[in-house]
Design a protein around this motif. Sequence first.
Motif, mmCIF file in Angstrom:
data_model
loop_
_atom_site.group_PDB
_atom_site.id
_atom_site.type_symbol
_atom_site.label_atom_id
_atom_site.label_comp_id
_atom_site.label_asym_id
_atom_site.label_seq_id
_atom_site.Cartn_x
_atom_site.Cartn_y
_atom_site.Cartn_z
ATOM 1 N N PRO A 34 20.313 25.680 16.029
ATOM 2 C CA PRO A 34 21.188 24.534 15.752
ATOM 3 C C PRO A 34 22.610 25.012 15.504
ATOM 4 O O PRO A 34 22.838 26.163 15.117
ATOM 5 C CB PRO A 34 20.581 23.936 14.474
ATOM 6 N N PRO A 35 23.583 24.150 15.715
ATOM 7 C CA PRO A 35 24.966 24.552 15.458
ATOM 8 C C PRO A 35 25.167 24.832 13.972
ATOM 9 O O PRO A 35 24.449 24.289 13.132
ATOM 10 C CB PRO A 35 25.783 23.339 15.905
ATOM 11 N N PRO A 36 26.119 25.705 13.644
ATOM 12 C CA PRO A 36 26.337 25.993 12.236
ATOM 13 C C PRO A 36 26.797 24.753 11.480
ATOM 14 O O PRO A 36 27.439 23.871 12.031
ATOM 15 C CB PRO A 36 27.422 27.069 12.248
ATOM 16 N N SER A 37 26.455 24.721 10.216
ATOM 17 C CA SER A 37 26.863 23.611 9.360
ATOM 18 C C SER A 37 28.379 23.613 9.230
ATOM 19 O O SER A 37 29.012 24.667 9.213
ATOM 20 C CB SER A 37 26.225 23.786 7.982
ATOM 21 N N PRO A 38 28.987 22.440 9.103
ATOM 22 C CA PRO A 38 30.432 22.411 8.911
ATOM 23 C C PRO A 38 30.844 23.081 7.595
ATOM 24 O O PRO A 38 31.999 23.404 7.410
ATOM 25 C CB PRO A 38 30.785 20.924 8.919
ATOM 26 N N ASN A 39 29.903 23.300 6.684
ATOM 27 C CA ASN A 39 30.207 23.945 5.409
ATOM 28 C C ASN A 39 29.962 25.441 5.444
ATOM 29 O O ASN A 39 30.080 26.103 4.416
ATOM 30 C CB ASN A 39 29.365 23.316 4.286
ATOM 31 N N ALA A 40 29.591 26.000 6.617
ATOM 32 C CA ALA A 40 29.346 27.438 6.714
ATOM 33 C C ALA A 40 30.662 28.176 6.509
ATOM 34 O O ALA A 40 31.701 27.770 7.026
ATOM 35 C CB ALA A 40 28.755 27.783 8.075
ATOM 36 N N GLN A 41 30.602 29.266 5.733
ATOM 37 C CA GLN A 41 31.832 30.011 5.466
ATOM 38 C C GLN A 41 31.532 31.378 4.869
ATOM 39 O O GLN A 41 30.477 31.603 4.296
ATOM 40 C CB GLN A 41 32.709 29.237 4.487
ATOM 41 N N TRP A 42 32.491 32.278 5.022
ATOM 42 C CA TRP A 42 32.461 33.545 4.311
ATOM 43 C C TRP A 42 33.007 33.260 2.922
ATOM 44 O O TRP A 42 34.033 32.619 2.771
ATOM 45 C CB TRP A 42 33.344 34.588 5.002
ATOM 46 N N ALA A 43 32.329 33.756 1.899
ATOM 47 C CA ALA A 43 32.759 33.533 0.520
ATOM 48 C C ALA A 43 32.453 34.772 -0.306
ATOM 49 O O ALA A 43 31.712 35.653 0.129
ATOM 50 C CB ALA A 43 32.042 32.311 -0.068
ATOM 51 N N THR A 44 33.031 34.842 -1.493
ATOM 52 C CA THR A 44 32.776 35.966 -2.387
ATOM 53 C C THR A 44 31.274 36.101 -2.604
ATOM 54 O O THR A 44 30.590 35.119 -2.892
ATOM 55 C CB THR A 44 33.488 35.741 -3.736
ATOM 56 N N ASP A 45 30.771 37.325 -2.446
ATOM 57 C CA ASP A 45 29.332 37.585 -2.579
ATOM 58 C C ASP A 45 28.888 37.272 -4.005
ATOM 59 O O ASP A 45 29.370 37.897 -4.951
ATOM 60 C CB ASP A 45 29.043 39.048 -2.239
ATOM 61 N N PRO A 46 27.973 36.335 -4.179
ATOM 62 C CA PRO A 46 27.536 35.973 -5.526
ATOM 63 C C PRO A 46 26.766 37.092 -6.234
ATOM 64 O O PRO A 46 26.666 37.089 -7.448
ATOM 65 C CB PRO A 46 26.652 34.739 -5.310
#
Length: 76
Positions: A34-46
């Motif tokens: 499926p296409p990536p979610s519009p909320n997919a992102q690189w973020a600070t590693d938790p």
Amino acid sequence: MSSLAILVVAQLAIFGLITLIAYARGGRNAAVAPPPSPNAQWATDPTGRHELRMFDGQRWTANISDRGVSGWDPLP
């Protein structure tokens, strides 16, 4: 039956078997991601182990990045 005819029949049987296996493994109807979610992102590693970790819009993935070099670090 001549040996040439036997050879041809054997080759056709092998080709048919290979085609059947490929079809059964999804060679023709392979699932499409499926296409990536519009909320997919690189973020600070938790976890704090890396600079960035990919968030796919629903969960943290194993995709990581440190100083621009991507890698793979599965979450525990």
